[in-house]
Design a protein around this motif. Structure first.
Motif, short mmCIF file in Angstrom:
data_model
loop_
_atom_site.label_atom_id
_atom_site.label_comp_id
_atom_site.label_asym_id
_atom_site.label_seq_id
_atom_site.Cartn_x
_atom_site.Cartn_y
_atom_site.Cartn_z
N LEU A 8 0.84 -1.20 0.00
CA LEU A 8 0.00 0.00 0.00
C LEU A 8 0.87 1.25 0.00
O LEU A 8 2.00 1.22 0.49
N PRO A 9 0.34 2.35 -0.51
CA PRO A 9 1.07 3.60 -0.39
C PRO A 9 1.10 4.03 1.08
O PRO A 9 0.31 3.54 1.89
N VAL A 10 2.01 4.91 1.39
CA VAL A 10 2.13 5.41 2.76
C VAL A 10 1.69 6.88 2.82
O VAL A 10 1.80 7.60 1.83
N ALA A 11 1.20 7.27 3.97
CA ALA A 11 0.79 8.66 4.16
C ALA A 11 2.00 9.57 4.01
O ALA A 11 3.08 9.28 4.53
N SER A 12 1.82 10.65 3.30
CA SER A 12 2.90 11.62 3.16
C SER A 12 3.15 12.27 4.52
O SER A 12 2.20 12.63 5.23
N PRO A 13 4.41 12.43 4.91
CA PRO A 13 4.70 13.06 6.20
C PRO A 13 4.26 14.53 6.25
O PRO A 13 4.13 15.10 7.33
N ALA A 14 4.00 15.12 5.10
CA ALA A 14 3.57 16.52 5.06
C ALA A 14 2.06 16.67 5.20
O ALA A 14 1.55 17.78 5.16
N ALA A 29 0.57 20.16 3.98
CA ALA A 29 1.26 21.39 4.37
C ALA A 29 2.14 21.93 3.26
O ALA A 29 2.41 23.12 3.21
N THR A 30 2.58 21.07 2.34
CA THR A 30 3.46 21.53 1.27
C THR A 30 2.68 22.00 0.04
O THR A 30 3.05 22.98 -0.58
N ASP A 31 1.60 21.31 -0.31
CA ASP A 31 0.85 21.64 -1.53
C ASP A 31 -0.43 22.41 -1.26
O ASP A 31 -1.13 22.78 -2.19
N GLU A 32 -0.77 22.58 0.01
CA GLU A 32 -2.00 23.26 0.41
C GLU A 32 -3.24 22.58 -0.17
O GLU A 32 -4.21 23.22 -0.54
N ASN A 88 -3.58 13.34 -5.67
CA ASN A 88 -3.53 14.59 -4.93
C ASN A 88 -2.27 14.73 -4.08
O ASN A 88 -2.14 15.69 -3.31
N GLY A 89 -1.35 13.78 -4.18
CA GLY A 89 -0.07 13.88 -3.47
C GLY A 89 -0.18 13.68 -1.97
O GLY A 89 0.71 14.10 -1.23
N LEU A 90 -1.25 13.03 -1.51
CA LEU A 90 -1.46 12.84 -0.08
C LEU A 90 -0.83 11.56 0.43
O LEU A 90 -0.62 11.40 1.64
#
Length: 100
Positions: A8-14, A29-32, A88-90
């Motif tokens: 599975l993908p992992v949650a982005s630390p951001a 927090a990085t991409d708003e 969405n880069g999440l």
């Protein structure tokens, strides 16, 4: 299109996760990017690694909580959400976690 069978993908630390009402919100927090999750979507987020590592593990855990829903339906819905979270880069592919 990645099917998440291996890992599975992992949650982005951001990404900041907050349970609210009958679901949750994610904020990158990085991409708003702001993303709302219903109760099941929030549970899927909570079951991402390290809680589960494969799509089958995650779907099996959800099926125990929602036994009235067909496993094939859960799998399709989980994959749809995961693809959207990736777009969405999440979340990031598991390979990115190992490379870091």
């Amino acid at each position: 299109m990645h099917e998440f069978d291996d890992r599975l993908p992992v949650a982005s630390p951001a990404v900041i996760y907050r349970a609210v009402g009958d679901g949750a919100v994610l904020l990158s927090a990085t991409d708003e990017v702001y993303y709302g999750l219903n109760r099941v979507g929030a549970r899927i987020w909570e079951l991402l690694p390290p809680q589960t590592t494969t799509l089958m593990d995650l779907c099996s855990a959800l099926h125990r909580e929602y036994p009235h829903v067909e496993l094939s339906t859960l799998r399709a819905d989980v994959q749809d959400l995961l693809h959207d979270l990736v777009r969405n880069g999440l979340v990031a592919p598991a390979e990115a976690e190992r490379a870091a």
